[in-house]
Enzyme design. Structure first.
Site, PDB file in Angstrom:
ATOM      1  N   HIS A 109       0.807  -1.227   0.000  1.00 57.94           N
ATOM      2  CA  HIS A 109       0.000   0.000   0.000  1.00 57.94           C
ATOM      3  C   HIS A 109       0.843   1.282   0.000  1.00 57.94           C
ATOM      4  O   HIS A 109       0.543   2.228   0.734  1.00 57.94           O
ATOM      5  CB  HIS A 109      -0.942  -0.006   1.192  1.00 57.94           C
ATOM      6  CG  HIS A 109      -2.029  -1.025   1.092  1.00 57.94           C
ATOM      7  ND1 HIS A 109      -2.384  -1.666  -0.057  1.00 57.94           N
ATOM      8  CD2 HIS A 109      -2.854  -1.539   2.056  1.00 57.94           C
ATOM      9  CE1 HIS A 109      -3.366  -2.516   0.163  1.00 57.94           C
ATOM     10  NE2 HIS A 109      -3.679  -2.469   1.443  1.00 57.94           N
TER      11      HIS A 109
ATOM     12  N   HIS B  79      -9.990   2.379   0.423  1.00 57.79           N
ATOM     13  CA  HIS B  79      -9.950   1.177   1.258  1.00 57.79           C
ATOM     14  C   HIS B  79     -11.062   1.190   2.321  1.00 57.79           C
ATOM     15  O   HIS B  79     -10.812   0.838   3.482  1.00 57.79           O
ATOM     16  CB  HIS B  79      -8.577   1.074   1.934  1.00 57.79           C
ATOM     17  CG  HIS B  79      -8.178  -0.322   2.295  1.00 57.79           C
ATOM     18  ND1 HIS B  79      -8.873  -1.092   3.189  1.00 57.79           N
ATOM     19  CD2 HIS B  79      -7.140  -1.087   1.879  1.00 57.79           C
ATOM     20  CE1 HIS B  79      -8.288  -2.264   3.313  1.00 57.79           C
ATOM     21  NE2 HIS B  79      -7.229  -2.293   2.525  1.00 57.79           N
TER      22      HIS B  79
ATOM     23  N   GLU C 299     -11.807  -3.175  -3.109  1.00 61.84           N
ATOM     24  CA  GLU C 299     -10.807  -2.189  -3.555  1.00 61.84           C
ATOM     25  C   GLU C 299     -10.621  -2.276  -5.069  1.00 61.84           C
ATOM     26  O   GLU C 299      -9.901  -3.129  -5.577  1.00 61.84           O
ATOM     27  CB  GLU C 299      -9.476  -2.449  -2.842  1.00 61.84           C
ATOM     28  CG  GLU C 299      -9.581  -2.462  -1.319  1.00 61.84           C
ATOM     29  CD  GLU C 299      -8.476  -3.277  -0.667  1.00 61.84           C
ATOM     30  OE1 GLU C 299      -7.312  -3.127  -1.060  1.00 61.84           O
ATOM     31  OE2 GLU C 299      -8.793  -4.087   0.219  1.00 61.84           O
TER      32      GLU C 299
HETATM   33  C1  G6D Z   1      -4.038  -6.986   5.349  1.00 66.11           C
HETATM   34  O1  G6D Z   1      -3.822  -8.607   3.577  1.00 66.11           O
HETATM   35  C2  G6D Z   1      -4.608  -7.509   4.045  1.00 66.11           C
HETATM   36  C3  G6D Z   1      -4.609  -6.431   3.010  1.00 66.11           C
HETATM   37  O2  G6D Z   1      -5.242  -6.894   1.820  1.00 66.11           O
HETATM   38  C4  G6D Z   1      -5.343  -5.208   3.552  1.00 66.11           C
HETATM   39  O3  G6D Z   1      -5.358  -4.192   2.588  1.00 66.11           O
HETATM   40  C5  G6D Z   1      -4.648  -4.740   4.814  1.00 66.11           C
HETATM   41  O4  G6D Z   1      -4.660  -5.769   5.776  1.00 66.11           O
HETATM   42  C6  G6D Z   1      -5.346  -3.543   5.432  1.00 66.11           C
HETATM   43  O5  G6D Z   1      -2.672  -6.757   5.183  1.00 66.11           O
END
Ligand code: G6D
Length: 343
Positions: free
Chosen positions: A100, A175, A306
């Site tokens: 991210h 998100h 997402e």
């Molecule tokens: C965890 O694996 C999930 C991700 O997909 C998510 O975006 C994140 O938490 C907030 O890492």
């Protein structure tokens, strides 16, 4: 239509503002200048997303509740990325992956107010962020605008516009963790979900895509609406590391995504320009965090849809990459339409 803004808190030396878009009917959306975060989507008097009451929780707990995710949403599996023959070292904030946008991701930045507009049938606010060259290791200075618009038909659209002065990967998404029940204490596992996708991406133990496979006769077949929990057997190989759905789906042309709570009669229909949607069911959401409405968090309390470009595209030969060049412009749009079957 109404537009209001308030002081929400402080982050480093930045005042964090909250912008409130109200269609004076059934939909009120509250957005923070911190990470362009959607803190609340109030539909028919109830909040339908998970959010916090203070800046520190958004910064320290890193749940990404409602946040814009970027420069590159999802996981990048390599430390080095090569753009135009030059290697760039990315920040690795999750073991050996860049998750991210890394530690300096867009979710944790103070965005600037650009403008707000009110028309007969809509009210909007646009935020701006300038991501400096080599932020989290990504090349180029990228200027991003995020425009949130609430319409009189109880829909919300989010549009992203970006330009760069050097070639760089870019994938943006929102998100939000949706919970369409009237009570956030009830989980989302009995929400009905439809995703018009013929294939999904199988993941390795680090949640990195390994191949695209058909959803036929798998728990990932959401071509006909079914409860999220229907086939989510945690003993299956696909869920061994993710503890539930945390997977990218490759959308068909219609790009139809529908979420529905039988308990409340509330539905959410999503349309997008993007080729992929990552379905994440808050499988790993830390427990007992204090939400904005005084409730506590627990697993499977919110469902993230997402919409985005293909994850780890730069490193996966079977996926088209996401390089934005100086002569190009990045644009994506996702529309969230709320309805109540009793209407
Ligand atoms: C965890 O694996 C999930 C991700 O997909 C998510 O975006 C994140 O938490 C907030 O890492």
């Amino acid at each position: 239509m109404d537009y209001r803004e308030t002081y929400f808190g402080k982050y480093k030396n930045y005042p964090i503002r909250e912008y409130i878009l109200d269609n004076d009917k059934n939909l009120i959306v509250k957005i923070l200048s911190l990470g362009g975060t959607i803190r609340e989507i109030n539909y028919k008097g109830k909040n339908r997303v998970l959010g916090f009451n203070n800046v520190d929780d958004y910064i320290n707990l890193r749940t990404y509740f409602g946040a814009i995710v970027g420069r590159v949403a999802g996981r990048i599996s390599s430390r080095l990325i090569r753009i135009d023959g030059v290697d760039y070292k990315l920040n690795q904030n999750e073991g050996t992956t860049c998750l991210h946008g890394g530690q300096e991701g867009f979710s944790f930045k103070a965005w600037e107010f650009e403008e707000s507009k009110i028309s007969d049938n809509s009210v909007s606010v646009t935020l701006k962020y300038i991501s400096p060259n080599l932020e989290s290791g990504f090349p180029g200075e990228v200027t991003v605008f995020a425009k949130y618009t609430v319409y009189d038909d109880d829909s919300l659209s989010i549009e992203y516009f970006a330009k760069t002065n050097k070639a760089t990967p870019i994938t943006l998404t929102n998100h939000s963790y949706f919970n369409l029940n009237d009570d956030l204490n009830e989980d989302i596992l009995d929400h009905f979900l439809k995703i018009d996708a013929d294939s999904y991406l199988k993941l390795d133990e680090k949640s990195i895509p390994v191949k695209a496979v058909s959803v036929e006769n798998t728990p990932f077949d959401f071509k006909r609406a079914k409860m999220i929990k229907s086939d989510m057997d945690l003993f299956l190989e696909d869920f061994k590391y993710t503890k539930g759905y945390d997977h990218p789906f490759i959308l068909n042309v219609e790009k139809c995504i529908e979420l529905y709570s039988e308990k409340s009669g509330i539905s959410l229909n999503i349309e997008t320009t993007e080729p992929v949607v990552v379905l994440y069911c808050s499988n790993k959401l830390e427990k007992d965090l204090l939400l904005s409405n005084g409730e506590k968090t627990f697993n499977y309390q919110g469902v993230c849809l997402e919409t985005q470009w293909y994850p780890d595209a730069l490193n996966q030969d079977f996926l088209p990459d996401n390089i934005l060049k100086p002569e190009g412009e990045y644009y994506s749009k996702t529309i969230y339409r709320f309805k109540n079957i009793s209407d």
